[in-house]
Design a protein around this motif. Sequence first.
Motif, PDB file in Angstrom:
ATOM      1  N   GLU B 170       6.224  -4.017 -13.287  1.00  5.64           N
ATOM      2  CA  GLU B 170       6.761  -5.096 -12.432  1.00  5.64           C
ATOM      3  C   GLU B 170       7.916  -4.579 -11.574  1.00  5.64           C
ATOM      4  O   GLU B 170       8.007  -4.884 -10.380  1.00  5.64           O
ATOM      5  CB  GLU B 170       7.233  -6.254 -13.305  1.00  5.64           C
ATOM      6  CG  GLU B 170       6.065  -7.106 -13.784  1.00  5.64           C
ATOM      7  CD  GLU B 170       6.455  -8.140 -14.836  1.00  5.64           C
ATOM      8  OE1 GLU B 170       5.574  -8.875 -15.264  1.00  5.64           O
ATOM      9  OE2 GLU B 170       7.653  -8.191 -15.239  1.00  5.64           O
ATOM     10  N   GLU B 173       6.517  -2.279  -8.892  1.00  5.24           N
ATOM     11  CA  GLU B 173       5.758  -3.045  -7.890  1.00  5.24           C
ATOM     12  C   GLU B 173       6.692  -3.679  -6.866  1.00  5.24           C
ATOM     13  O   GLU B 173       6.440  -3.642  -5.660  1.00  5.24           O
ATOM     14  CB  GLU B 173       4.922  -4.127  -8.577  1.00  5.24           C
ATOM     15  CG  GLU B 173       3.626  -3.606  -9.152  1.00  5.24           C
ATOM     16  CD  GLU B 173       2.844  -4.643  -9.939  1.00  5.24           C
ATOM     17  OE1 GLU B 173       1.704  -4.359 -10.305  1.00  5.24           O
ATOM     18  OE2 GLU B 173       3.403  -5.729 -10.212  1.00  5.24           O
ATOM     19  N   GLU B 174       7.793  -4.246  -7.366  1.00  9.08           N
ATOM     20  CA  GLU B 174       8.785  -4.862  -6.478  1.00  9.08           C
ATOM     21  C   GLU B 174       9.323  -3.830  -5.496  1.00  9.08           C
ATOM     22  O   GLU B 174       9.399  -4.071  -4.286  1.00  9.08           O
ATOM     23  CB  GLU B 174       9.959  -5.421  -7.311  1.00  9.08           C
ATOM     24  CG  GLU B 174       9.620  -6.645  -8.140  1.00  9.08           C
ATOM     25  CD  GLU B 174       9.394  -7.889  -7.287  1.00  9.08           C
ATOM     26  OE1 GLU B 174       9.888  -7.926  -6.158  1.00  9.08           O
ATOM     27  OE2 GLU B 174       8.679  -8.800  -7.768  1.00  9.08           O
ATOM     28  N   SER B 177       6.644  -2.514  -2.950  1.00  7.46           N
ATOM     29  CA  SER B 177       6.369  -3.528  -1.918  1.00  7.46           C
ATOM     30  C   SER B 177       7.503  -3.607  -0.909  1.00  7.46           C
ATOM     31  O   SER B 177       7.271  -3.638   0.308  1.00  7.46           O
ATOM     32  CB  SER B 177       6.191  -4.904  -2.555  1.00  7.46           C
ATOM     33  OG  SER B 177       5.268  -4.856  -3.569  1.00  7.46           O
ATOM     34  N   SER B 178       8.728  -3.652  -1.425  1.00  7.13           N
ATOM     35  CA  SER B 178       9.861  -3.810  -0.513  1.00  7.13           C
ATOM     36  C   SER B 178      10.054  -2.579   0.373  1.00  7.13           C
ATOM     37  O   SER B 178      10.394  -2.708   1.550  1.00  7.13           O
ATOM     38  CB  SER B 178      11.141  -4.119  -1.296  1.00  7.13           C
ATOM     39  OG  SER B 178      11.406  -3.068  -2.177  1.00  7.13           O
ATOM     40  N   LEU B 180       7.651  -0.432   1.229  1.00 11.73           N
ATOM     41  CA  LEU B 180       6.501  -0.245   2.122  1.00 11.73           C
ATOM     42  C   LEU B 180       6.667  -1.024   3.417  1.00 11.73           C
ATOM     43  O   LEU B 180       6.243  -0.593   4.471  1.00 11.73           O
ATOM     44  CB  LEU B 180       5.226  -0.715   1.417  1.00 11.73           C
ATOM     45  CG  LEU B 180       4.346   0.331   0.751  1.00 11.73           C
ATOM     46  CD1 LEU B 180       3.130  -0.321   0.131  1.00 11.73           C
ATOM     47  CD2 LEU B 180       3.905   1.407   1.727  1.00 11.73           C
ATOM     48  N   LEU B 213       0.564   3.766 -10.010  1.00  9.62           N
ATOM     49  CA  LEU B 213       0.709   2.649  -9.063  1.00  9.62           C
ATOM     50  C   LEU B 213       0.575   3.121  -7.618  1.00  9.62           C
ATOM     51  O   LEU B 213      -0.093   2.483  -6.803  1.00  9.62           O
ATOM     52  CB  LEU B 213       2.059   1.961  -9.267  1.00  9.62           C
ATOM     53  CG  LEU B 213       2.191   1.107 -10.528  1.00  9.62           C
ATOM     54  CD1 LEU B 213       3.592   0.574 -10.662  1.00  9.62           C
ATOM     55  CD2 LEU B 213       1.204  -0.050 -10.506  1.00  9.62           C
ATOM     56  N   LYS B 216      -2.995   3.814  -6.906  1.00 15.31           N
ATOM     57  CA  LYS B 216      -3.793   2.586  -6.788  1.00 15.31           C
ATOM     58  C   LYS B 216      -3.602   1.934  -5.414  1.00 15.31           C
ATOM     59  O   LYS B 216      -4.569   1.542  -4.763  1.00 15.31           O
ATOM     60  CB  LYS B 216      -3.364   1.621  -7.903  1.00 15.31           C
ATOM     61  CG  LYS B 216      -4.431   0.609  -8.258  1.00 15.31           C
ATOM     62  CD  LYS B 216      -4.111  -0.098  -9.542  1.00 15.31           C
ATOM     63  CE  LYS B 216      -3.469  -1.421  -9.282  1.00 15.31           C
ATOM     64  NZ  LYS B 216      -3.179  -2.202 -10.475  1.00 15.31           N
ATOM     65  N   ILE B 217      -2.357   1.877  -4.996  1.00 11.27           N
ATOM     66  CA  ILE B 217      -2.095   1.213  -3.713  1.00 11.27           C
ATOM     67  C   ILE B 217      -2.557   2.085  -2.543  1.00 11.27           C
ATOM     68  O   ILE B 217      -2.983   1.582  -1.506  1.00 11.27           O
ATOM     69  CB  ILE B 217      -0.611   0.798  -3.593  1.00 11.27           C
ATOM     70  CG1 ILE B 217      -0.478  -0.275  -2.523  1.00 11.27           C
ATOM     71  CG2 ILE B 217       0.304   1.933  -3.306  1.00 11.27           C
ATOM     72  CD1 ILE B 217       0.597  -1.245  -2.794  1.00 11.27           C
ATOM     73  N   ASP B 219      -5.263   3.717  -2.497  1.00  7.28           N
ATOM     74  CA  ASP B 219      -6.700   3.460  -2.327  1.00  7.28           C
ATOM     75  C   ASP B 219      -6.967   2.260  -1.432  1.00  7.28           C
ATOM     76  O   ASP B 219      -8.030   2.151  -0.835  1.00  7.28           O
ATOM     77  CB  ASP B 219      -7.355   3.167  -3.688  1.00  7.28           C
ATOM     78  CG  ASP B 219      -7.457   4.413  -4.527  1.00  7.28           C
ATOM     79  OD1 ASP B 219      -7.411   5.500  -3.953  1.00  7.28           O
ATOM     80  OD2 ASP B 219      -7.566   4.280  -5.763  1.00  7.28           O
ATOM     81  N   ASN B 220      -6.018   1.338  -1.384  1.00  7.75           N
ATOM     82  CA  ASN B 220      -6.255   0.078  -0.680  1.00  7.75           C
ATOM     83  C   ASN B 220      -5.726   0.029   0.748  1.00  7.75           C
ATOM     84  O   ASN B 220      -6.098  -0.859   1.499  1.00  7.75           O
ATOM     85  CB  ASN B 220      -5.630  -1.081  -1.473  1.00  7.75           C
ATOM     86  CG  ASN B 220      -6.443  -1.393  -2.707  1.00  7.75           C
ATOM     87  OD1 ASN B 220      -7.520  -1.956  -2.609  1.00  7.75           O
ATOM     88  ND2 ASN B 220      -5.958  -0.975  -3.855  1.00  7.75           N
ATOM     89  N   PHE B 221      -4.814   0.953   1.049  1.00  7.52           N
ATOM     90  CA  PHE B 221      -4.187   0.882   2.373  1.00  7.52           C
ATOM     91  C   PHE B 221      -4.629   2.004   3.302  1.00  7.52           C
ATOM     92  O   PHE B 221      -5.047   3.071   2.856  1.00  7.52           O
ATOM     93  CB  PHE B 221      -2.669   0.927   2.230  1.00  7.52           C
ATOM     94  CG  PHE B 221      -2.093  -0.379   1.725  1.00  7.52           C
ATOM     95  CD1 PHE B 221      -2.833  -1.549   1.765  1.00  7.52           C
ATOM     96  CD2 PHE B 221      -0.816  -0.432   1.213  1.00  7.52           C
ATOM     97  CE1 PHE B 221      -2.321  -2.743   1.302  1.00  7.52           C
ATOM     98  CE2 PHE B 221      -0.288  -1.623   0.731  1.00  7.52           C
ATOM     99  CZ  PHE B 221      -1.044  -2.777   0.789  1.00  7.52           C
ATOM    100  N   SER B 225       1.031   2.981   6.239  1.00 13.45           N
ATOM    101  CA  SER B 225       1.381   2.621   4.861  1.00 13.45           C
ATOM    102  C   SER B 225       0.909   3.707   3.893  1.00 13.45           C
ATOM    103  O   SER B 225       1.619   4.082   2.960  1.00 13.45           O
ATOM    104  CB  SER B 225       0.723   1.303   4.471  1.00 13.45           C
ATOM    105  OG  SER B 225       0.941   0.349   5.453  1.00 13.45           O
TER     106      SER B 225
END
Lengths: 123, 480
Positions: B170, B173-174, B177-178, B180, B213, B216-217, B219-221, B225
């Motif tokens: 958690e 992740e915070e 995100s912030s 990115l 993490l 994982k991220i 792979d999606n962007f 980013s």
Amino acid sequence: MSNSESILIVEDDELILKTLEFRLKKENYKISIAKNGLEAKKILLENPPKLMITDLMLPFINGRELIQIAKNECNPPIKVIVLSASSQENVILDAFKIGADDFVSKPFSPIELSIRVKRFLSV
Amino acid sequence: MNVFTLHISILIWGLIQSVSGQNVADKKFHIVGKNENFFRISLKYNFKQTALLTFNPQIKHPESIEVGDTVWLSKREHNPIKTTSKQVTKSEVLAEPKDIQPSKAVINTFDTPSQHDLDIPLFNHPDPITNWVLKLDAFFVLITGITIIIIFVSRITKNRVAVRKKRLIEHYEEIISSFLFSDENVQDSHYLQRFTQKSVAKTGFQKTILAHLLSKIHDNFLGDSQLLIERMYHEHELEKMALKNLHSIRWSNRAKAANISGKMNVKEAIPTLKVLVSDRNRQVRIQAIIALIRLRNDKPLSFLSGIRFELTDWEQVQILKALERYNTNEIHLEASHFETELATVLGLVIRIAIQFNKTESSSTILSFLRHANTTVRMRVLSACKSLTYIESVDILKTYFDEAAIHEKIQIIDVISVLITEDDGFFLNIFENEELDESLRLAAAKGLANVSNGYAHMELINKEEMSIQSKLSKHVLDWRL
């Protein structure tokens, strides 16, 4: 910039959910999130947003059913952007057939998604 | 928890049992008490009467033993002890039977065993099986208890680690995100330094989670980013962990490390990845291959020269997908100059070549057919069959005259899959009586596969040939 349009993000991957939430909150959208289809359905029926960004593969209720709820059971119908890992033609076509307004394949550019969101909400 | 308590109770009971069992086993003699006879004593110590008598040669009449007599419970090889029954008066024993303390009685009242007697091993027990069962009983109860304790402790530890992991995820992740989507200038060198300071990852545990993490991220962007995630990864020096894991004993670690090295652009991993393309584990091999493709190695297909095994269909598909997704430039040129004796790899190279440039691939296939050994040639022909590119037909027809007879049969077979209508190729072979029968038979099969083959049926029936009936049957079988 002030923007109070509400968006529902439905995504079972928490990290994607958080990053999208963070990205769109920065643009002053009002964000609600759901980690599965059931939570999303509840929000759609009780507190319908203006736009829904949803994955297709979701626990309990899949994205396909959510699109149908957003389009048929909500008044006015909610705009839907599908965000899916699948880039197969039949999946994309099926999403559009049941009413999706846009389809974004993963991996995606967050900036591009943000522009697409802006385009829908400014109409 | 109830199960745990029950097990602990069993453990304690077992220990008590085993300890008490040991006492019985340790006892060396018995003083006859009130209301006891030889039979009861034998029962008490789990001996047969005859066995007990052999330990007590001094007892001539077991039915007449008296209170205060000594009954030995183990064999005495030296200094047989004389019976001492006469030294304790019957009245003395009868007066206070409960106060008789066997050990004290021996030491103080009776003829005590000599020092030599005391040196006799305590476990010179007449029934070793009972003794071992008791020991095993104690041992198993003890092991069960220890196992339960270990399970209990590990479960508590696991729960604690899970909670810690969740909090850490958690937290990261915070921060990810912030950072990115920050308003700040991401090109600023201090920007990533601040990310590193905020997302502290010093222990292996923290680094593993952060790397997972980021992967994982990633792979999606797409786009900026994704590049920023790679920079975050390198800023934390997480590539060091990946480079170390490439040599891990566990295949899953090697596969993950190969995957993340390709993703995060860890160029230093290239030499090790080239070795891993021949790893004994399929997942490791394929991840290493994909990583090399992603890292845009000097020549995208150069990793194939390191392969020392046959590529399965699944592996070939994975390689093609990766090449399609990450690197498609100039592959056909490389494929045409590729040298290897490994038939499956060659087949794959041809597929790649054809996929990316058809014209170039024609010469590649012909080159392989003319210069490779028999096994490779047959593989190349099979590969042509799976390609289903109509261009292959011309190449195969060009090579047909040069081919050996078994290759010609294979070529006819491949062509019959690729075409729908015969332009006379099959018919010419079939009608040429000078040719080998097997070749004409293959042509007949080919004719049976094409749409206009049926029209040639009449010809087959008119001809007076030794193989006529055989061919007709084959053709008919095929058509029907």
